[in-house]
Design a protein around this motif. Structure first.
Motif, PDB file in Angstrom:
ATOM      1  N   SER A   1      -6.791 -14.263  13.190  1.00 14.45           N
ATOM      2  CA  SER A   1      -8.183 -14.720  13.232  1.00 14.45           C
ATOM      3  C   SER A   1      -9.045 -13.728  14.017  1.00 14.45           C
ATOM      4  O   SER A   1      -8.561 -12.714  14.520  1.00 14.45           O
ATOM      5  CB  SER A   1      -8.256 -16.108  13.870  1.00 14.45           C
TER       6      SER A   1
ATOM      7  N   ASN B   1     -13.818 -23.892  -0.773  1.00 14.74           N
ATOM      8  CA  ASN B   1     -12.762 -23.942   0.245  1.00 14.74           C
ATOM      9  C   ASN B   1     -11.385 -24.257  -0.348  1.00 14.74           C
ATOM     10  O   ASN B   1     -10.492 -24.707   0.363  1.00 14.74           O
ATOM     11  CB  ASN B   1     -13.118 -24.972   1.325  1.00 14.74           C
TER      12      ASN B   1
ATOM     13  N   GLU C   1     -15.596 -24.190   5.638  1.00 11.76           N
ATOM     14  CA  GLU C   1     -14.847 -22.961   5.416  1.00 11.76           C
ATOM     15  C   GLU C   1     -14.901 -22.574   3.942  1.00 11.76           C
ATOM     16  O   GLU C   1     -15.081 -23.417   3.073  1.00 11.76           O
ATOM     17  CB  GLU C   1     -13.398 -23.134   5.861  1.00 11.76           C
TER      18      GLU C   1
ATOM     19  N   ARG D   1     -16.591 -11.605   8.055  1.00 15.32           N
ATOM     20  CA  ARG D   1     -16.358 -12.095   6.691  1.00 15.32           C
ATOM     21  C   ARG D   1     -15.572 -11.031   5.910  1.00 15.32           C
ATOM     22  O   ARG D   1     -16.083  -9.949   5.628  1.00 15.32           O
ATOM     23  CB  ARG D   1     -17.684 -12.411   6.011  1.00 15.32           C
TER      24      ARG D   1
ATOM     25  N   THR E   1     -10.507 -16.001   4.664  1.00 18.96           N
ATOM     26  CA  THR E   1     -11.391 -17.171   4.719  1.00 18.96           C
ATOM     27  C   THR E   1     -12.413 -16.979   5.838  1.00 18.96           C
ATOM     28  O   THR E   1     -12.229 -16.155   6.737  1.00 18.96           O
ATOM     29  CB  THR E   1     -10.607 -18.469   4.980  1.00 18.96           C
ATOM     30  N   TYR E   2     -13.470 -17.766   5.764  1.00 16.41           N
ATOM     31  CA  TYR E   2     -14.483 -17.726   6.825  1.00 16.41           C
ATOM     32  C   TYR E   2     -14.940 -19.136   7.152  1.00 16.41           C
ATOM     33  O   TYR E   2     -15.222 -19.935   6.252  1.00 16.41           O
ATOM     34  CB  TYR E   2     -15.698 -16.887   6.416  1.00 16.41           C
ATOM     35  N   ASP E   3     -14.989 -19.422   8.456  1.00 18.37           N
ATOM     36  CA  ASP E   3     -15.418 -20.725   8.948  1.00 18.37           C
ATOM     37  C   ASP E   3     -16.870 -20.603   9.399  1.00 18.37           C
ATOM     38  O   ASP E   3     -17.174 -20.011  10.442  1.00 18.37           O
ATOM     39  CB  ASP E   3     -14.528 -21.169  10.113  1.00 18.37           C
ATOM     40  N   ASN E   4     -17.797 -21.150   8.607  1.00 17.59           N
ATOM     41  CA  ASN E   4     -19.218 -21.034   8.905  1.00 17.59           C
ATOM     42  C   ASN E   4     -19.656 -21.897  10.080  1.00 17.59           C
ATOM     43  O   ASN E   4     -20.790 -21.760  10.553  1.00 17.59           O
ATOM     44  CB  ASN E   4     -20.033 -21.401   7.660  1.00 17.59           C
TER      45      ASN E   4
ATOM     46  N   LEU F   1      -8.456 -25.934   4.253  1.00 19.95           N
ATOM     47  CA  LEU F   1      -9.725 -25.468   4.792  1.00 19.95           C
ATOM     48  C   LEU F   1     -10.696 -26.627   4.947  1.00 19.95           C
ATOM     49  O   LEU F   1     -10.726 -27.545   4.124  1.00 19.95           O
ATOM     50  CB  LEU F   1     -10.329 -24.404   3.876  1.00 19.95           C
TER      51      LEU F   1
END
Length: 537
Positions: free
Chosen positions: A523, A433, A457, A527, A491-494, A453
Motif C-alpha cells: 500500500s 470496485n 475503492e 493511483r 486499486t485506489y481508496d478514494n 473492495l
C-alpha cells in the motif's frame, strides 16, 4: 597631550560601561553550544529508509535546548560529499519546519552525502553547526516499478517495490521527485527493454506530456533524456505529440529486440529496426516510407509474448480511422523500405472467423504466450456490444484463431481495465470496485469476491508481468518464475485523505477452479497506472 588625554578618558569610560553591563547575556556573554548524539555515518536505502537524527543541544548558559524553544531554530541541509552540486541546488533542505529532530524520507541516487545540522539563536542570529555523513545505497536495482498518477492534477509519480534480497522486499515512494523528471501529468505506461549486458536495460516513463528515459544506475533523468532526443532522428513537428506506448519485438536469436515500436497519443507509430539503424524515423502508419501518415492507430502493439528467443517476425496494430487491423512484418535490412510501413491485414482465403476490417472500435489489445503467441483484441460495435478476437502472432503472424461473442459476462460493456492470462483461457476485467474472471472456454464468469473492495475503492489496473529474459543468472527459483503468471491488481481508496490511497495486490491464479488467491499486497501508492518488473541478470 590634550588629544592623548581625551582618548585615554574615553577608553576608561568604555571599560566602566562594560563593567556595569557585566551579567547582561544580550551584550557581554556568549553561550557555548555543544551538539551531541549525532551519528558519524548513517547508512540508508534511498527512497525506503528514513534519515533519522535526534541530537542533544546543550547551552552553557541555558542548559539543554528542547524542541519548541522559541529562541532557537534548527536546520538540516544535505549535499553531495565534497560540496558538489545536487540537482541544481548546492543543498537540499531536509526540514523546512526547523524542528530539532529529523525523520524524513528522501529519494536520491546512491552515493556519499553530508548533512549539515545547524542551531541558530534567533536573538543574536549566531549559528552553531556540525555535520554527519549519509551513505545511500540503491533501492532501484531490481523490483516492481509502479507508475502512478497523483492527486486531481494526475502528477506523474514513480514508486517501486524494491527487491533488496530474496528475504527483503520494501516499497519505496516518489523516487523521481529529486532526480530531474519534469513536472508531467497523466502517466500512461512504463517502457522496458532488457538490452544486452554490455549496454544495460532501457526504462522509459511515458505520459501524455512527455516520455523520458531513466538512467539505468541512478534513475536520474532530464530534458536531455526525452525520447525524441535519445531515440529519434527527427522529432515530431507537433509539440503536443507524446509517446504513450513502447514495445520491443523479441528477436528469434540472442536476447535482443528485432524491432522496437513507439506509438504516440496522436495515433502515429514508429519502428526502430535494430538490424538497420539505431533510431526511430518517420511514422510508419503509411503505405510509402517517409510519406505523411494516412491514418491513426490505437495505442496498442499486438505481438507474441514468447520472449528471448522470440518466435515471431510480426506486429499487429489497429487503424482507428478505417476500423481495421494493420500489420508490420520484418524483412531483411537490405529491403528496409518495407520495414518502415504498415499494411492492411488481408482476410484468409478460406476458413475466416471474422473480417480484419471490423468496422468496430478497438477497446483493448494485449499480447500473451497463450497458444504460443495469441493476441486478444476487444472490439465494440455501434450499439455498445463487445466481442473478443484471438489472433495468433507466432511465425509470420496474423492467423485468425478464435472469436468470442455473446459473452456471458456481467457489466463487460462497462469494464475499463483488462488482463489476459498466458497459461489458461482466462480474461480478467474490472468494473468499479469489482474484478471478474471470465473463462473463454466455457463462457462462464466468476466474481473474485476475495478482492474485497469498499464502496469508495476502485480497480485502476489489472496486469500480468511476463518476464522478458530467458537468461537469468543465477538460475531463479520456480517460485520467482511463477510470479509472472500472478494477477496484479491495482486499486485506489478514494476515502483515504491525501494522495496515497493506492494498493497493489498479487494473486495466484487457479487454472482448475476459476479462482485466485492473494499472495501479498502493498500500500501507500498513488493511483496506479502501470507496473513493470525491472529484471536483472
Amino acid at each position: 597631550m590634550k588629544i592623548k588625554n581625551v582618548i585615554l578618558l574615553s577608553f576608561i569610560l568604555f571599560l566602566m560601561s562594560c563593567y556595569d553591563d557585566k551579567g547582561n547575556y544580550d551584550y557581554s556573554e556568549m553561550a557555548e553550544i555543544k551538539i551531541e548524539n549525532l551519528p558519524e555515518t548513517l547508512e540508508i536505502l534511498g527512497g525506503i529508509e528514513h534519515i533519522v537524527a535526534q541530537p542533544k543541544v546543550i547551552s552553557s548558559l541555558e542548559g539543554e535546548i528542547k524542541d519548541g524553544n522559541p529562541n532557537f531554530e534548527f536546520s538540516y541541509k544535505l549535499e553531495l560529499k565534497g560540496g558538489s552540486q545536487l540537482y541544481n541546488e548546492a543543498w537540499v533542505d531536509l526540514n523546512p519546519s526547523k524542528s530539532l529532530n529529523l525523520d524524513t524520507l528522501i529519494s536520491i541516487p546512491s552515493g556519499n552525502y553530508v548533512v549539515w545540522f545547524a542551531v541558530k539563536d534567533k536573538r543574536s542570529s549566531i549559528e552553531y553547526s556540525t555535520t554527519f555523513d549519509v551513505k545511500v545505497t540503491s533501492s532501484t536495482y531490481e523490483g516492481w516499478l509502479v507508475l502512478c498518477n497523483e492527486g486531481e492534477e494526475e502528477r506523474v509519480r514513480m514508486d517501486m517495490i524494491s527487491v533488496i534480497s530474496a528475504d527483503r522486499i520494501e516499497p519505496a515512494y516518489d523516487l523521481l521527485s529529486l532526480l530531474g523528471l519534469p513536472d508531467l501529468k497523466k502517466a500512461t505506461k512504463i517502457g522496458f527493454y532488457p538490452a544486452p549486458v554490455a549496454t544495460g536495460d532501457v526504462i522509459y516513463l511515458m505520459s501524455e506530456e512527455g516520455t523520458y528515459k531513466l538512467n539505468q544506475n541512478t534513475f536520474e533523468t532530464s530534458d536531455m533524456y526525452n525520447i525524441y532526443t535519445t531515440d529519434f532522428i527527427v522529432a515530431p513537428s507537433d509539440p503536443d505529440e507524446s509517446i504513450v506506448e513502447y514495445m520491443p519485438l523479441a528477436n528469434m536469436g540472442p536476447p535482443t529486440a528485432r524491432a522496437i515500436f513507439a506509438v504516440s497519443n496522436k495515433g502515429n507509430v514508429y519502428a526502430l529496426v535494430t538490424a538497420a539503424g539505431a533510431a526511430f524515423e518517420m511514422p510508419i502508419n503509411t503505405s510509402v516510407r517517409g510519406k505523411s501518415p494516412e491514418y491513426r492507430v490505437a495505442p496498442y502493439v499486438g505481438i507474441s509474448m514468447v520472449r528471448y528467443p522470440g518466435n515471431s517476425t510480426a506486429a499487429l496494430f489497429y487503424d482507428i480511422d478505417n476500423k481495421r487491423f494493420v500489420g508490420w512484418s520484418f524483412k531483411s535490412p537490405t529491403s528496409n523500405d518495407v520495414n518502415q510501413i504498415l499494411t492492411p491485414v488481408p482476410n484468409p482465403e478460406v476458413g475466416g472467423l471474422f473480417d480484419f476490417k471490423t468496422g468496430m472500435d478497438l477497446v483493448y489489445m494485449e499480447g500473451t504466450r497463450y497458444s504460443n503467441g495469441l493476441v486478444y483484441a476487444i472490439l465494440q460495435n455501434a450499439s455498445g456490444k463487445r466481442v473478443i478476437y484471438g489472433i495468433n502472432m507466432s511465425g509470420t503472424g496474423f492467423v485468425q484463431e478464435s472469436k468470442y461473442e455473446n459473452l456471458n459476462a456481467p457489466d463487460f460493456d462497462k469494464a475499463t481495465v483488462f488482463a489476459f492470462h498466458s497459461q489458461f483461457p482466462y480474461m480478467f476485467y474490472g468494473v468499479g470496485n469489482k474484478v471478474y474472471l471470465h473463462n473463454l472456454g466455457t463462457n462462464m464468469t466468476y466474481e473474485m469476491k476475495n478482492i474485497n473492495l469498499g464502496a469508495n475503492e476502485e480497480v485502476t489496473m489489472l496486469k500480468f508481468n511476463l518476464y522478458h529474459n530467458n537468461y537469468w543468472w543465477p538460475e531463479p527459483s520456480e517460485e520467482f518464475m511463477a510470479r509472472q503468471f500472478e494477477l496484479m491488481v491495482g486499486t485506489y481508496d478514494n476515502s483515504v485523505s491525501g494522495v496515497n490511497g493506492g494498493k497493489l495486490g498479487f494473486y495466484k491464479v487457479d487454472g482448475e477452479n476459476n479462482s485466485i488467491t492473494k499472495r501479498v499486497e502493498y500500500s501507500g501508492f498513488a493511483r496506479i497506472k502501470d507496473v513493470r518488473y525491472r529484471e536483472r541478470r
